[in-house]
Design an enzyme around this catalytic site. Sequence first.
Site, PDB file in Angstrom:
ATOM      1  CG  ASN A   7      -1.716   1.214   1.428  1.00 52.25           C
ATOM      2  OD1 ASN A   7      -1.817   2.038   0.519  1.00 52.25           O
ATOM      3  ND2 ASN A   7      -2.317   1.371   2.599  1.00 52.25           N
ATOM      4  CD1 TRP A   8       3.572   0.745  -2.514  1.00 47.25           C
ATOM      5  CD2 TRP A   8       3.639   1.546  -4.599  1.00 47.25           C
ATOM      6  NE1 TRP A   8       4.229  -0.182  -3.294  1.00 47.25           N
ATOM      7  CE2 TRP A   8       4.295   0.283  -4.578  1.00 47.25           C
ATOM      8  CE3 TRP A   8       3.557   2.228  -5.822  1.00 47.25           C
ATOM      9  CZ2 TRP A   8       4.851  -0.288  -5.715  1.00 47.25           C
ATOM     10  CZ3 TRP A   8       4.120   1.653  -6.951  1.00 47.25           C
ATOM     11  CH2 TRP A   8       4.769   0.405  -6.898  1.00 47.25           C
ATOM     12  CE  LYS A   9      -0.038   3.402   4.637  1.00 50.30           C
ATOM     13  NZ  LYS A   9      -0.164   3.536   6.049  1.00 50.30           N
ATOM     14  CG  HIS A  94      -5.972   1.790   5.233  1.00 53.19           C
ATOM     15  ND1 HIS A  94      -5.558   2.698   6.185  1.00 53.19           N
ATOM     16  CD2 HIS A  94      -4.944   0.940   5.036  1.00 53.19           C
ATOM     17  CE1 HIS A  94      -4.310   2.397   6.545  1.00 53.19           C
ATOM     18  NE2 HIS A  94      -3.905   1.336   5.858  1.00 53.19           N
ATOM     19  CD  GLU A  96      -3.108   5.373   6.839  1.00 54.83           C
ATOM     20  OE1 GLU A  96      -3.164   5.478   5.606  1.00 54.83           O
ATOM     21  OE2 GLU A  96      -2.139   4.872   7.435  1.00 54.83           O
ATOM     22  CD  GLU A 166      -3.720  -2.889   7.385  1.00 57.40           C
ATOM     23  OE1 GLU A 166      -2.576  -3.097   6.970  1.00 57.40           O
ATOM     24  OE2 GLU A 166      -4.364  -1.872   7.107  1.00 57.40           O
ATOM     25  N   GLY A 172       2.111   1.937  10.996  1.00 56.15           N
ATOM     26  CA  GLY A 172       3.055   3.058  10.893  1.00 56.15           C
ATOM     27  C   GLY A 172       3.766   3.407  12.185  1.00 56.15           C
ATOM     28  CB  SER A 212       4.881  -2.063  12.283  1.00 56.43           C
ATOM     29  OG  SER A 212       4.482  -0.732  12.559  1.00 56.43           O
TER      30      SER A 212
HETATM   31  C1  PEP Z   1      -1.034   0.076   6.263  1.00 58.09           C
HETATM   32  O1  PEP Z   1      -1.143   1.288   6.208  1.00 58.09           O
HETATM   33  O2  PEP Z   1      -1.892  -0.674   5.770  1.00 58.09           O
HETATM   34  C2  PEP Z   1       0.132  -0.474   6.931  1.00 58.09           C
HETATM   35  C3  PEP Z   1       0.143  -1.739   7.228  1.00 58.09           C
HETATM   36  O3  PEP Z   1       1.153   0.425   7.187  1.00 58.09           O
HETATM   37  P1  PEP Z   1       2.573   0.096   7.848  1.00 58.09           P
HETATM   38  O4  PEP Z   1       3.093  -1.179   7.215  1.00 58.09           O
HETATM   39  O5  PEP Z   1       3.416   1.269   7.532  1.00 58.09           O
HETATM   40  O6  PEP Z   1       2.333  -0.096   9.306  1.00 58.09           O
END
Ligand code: PEP
Length: 260
Positions: A7-9, A94, A96, A166, A172, A212
């Site tokens: 997931n490159w956001k 997600h 976010e 998640e 993050g 993470s």
């Molecule tokens: C995500 O945003 O879906 C995610 C898993 O981020 P990160 O790997 O940076 O924790």
Amino acid sequence: MKTIIGNWKMNVGVRESVALARGVLYALRGKSVVPEVVICPSFIALSEVRKITAKSRIALGSQNSGFLETGALTGEISVRQLEELGVSHVILGHSERRQLLGETNEMIQKKLALAVKHQLIPILCVGETREEREQGKAKEVVIAQVKAMFAEKISFKKFPLFFAYEPIWAIGTGKAATPADAVEMHQVIRQTIKELVPSFSEKQVSILYGGSIDSKNAYAFLREQEVDGVLVGGASVKLSQMREIIDAASDALESTLSLT
Ligand code: PEP
């Protein structure tokens, strides 16, 4: 199978996305046992990245889709538009988007129905906050999120479906859950889905862990039978990390094959 989703956001633009996609493609070259890899660039890069992923072993995913099929929803992207771009997967719900943009279970459920209608493979994100975990409510919260996805009837037939567990406190932060925590929650999610949609076959639903994940901890999750793959945010835009995560998935797959 094991699946790696990047997931490159909003972290990379078009040129960097193209370079990253090429690097991921290169990382898969010459491997006999490879995981399924899905990369999710931002909307602006989908069409350029598609030129690289087309006819390759990499699938192209979107980070979101709108809850209407078409029409007036300024700033969103519709499943029809994603179909036209050759996208095969879509991340939905997600944290976010849930937390910062006010996305509700009802909105996500509508998006899910549209994704399935347009043959886009949904990657549904669920997970609890730190506070909810500390209060002992993690399972209850995740079960409610999973149940909400099936509140309206959707005809899945044999269509695949991904869930990504998640935990919000792990996203993050550099503080991943433990593989044992992930396995425990994956079992809960699997059981909940089984009760809600008994017609799903075992292979139809994949449950991934996200939060993470990096090159150091990926294998510890991927070697677990309950973990069908990982959803990677920050580390997925670092090619060296992504390469090692793909290697970890190949190793996990190879060790499963050697046991059978
Ligand atoms: C995500 O945003 O879906 C995610 C898993 O981020 P990160 O790997 O940076 O924790």
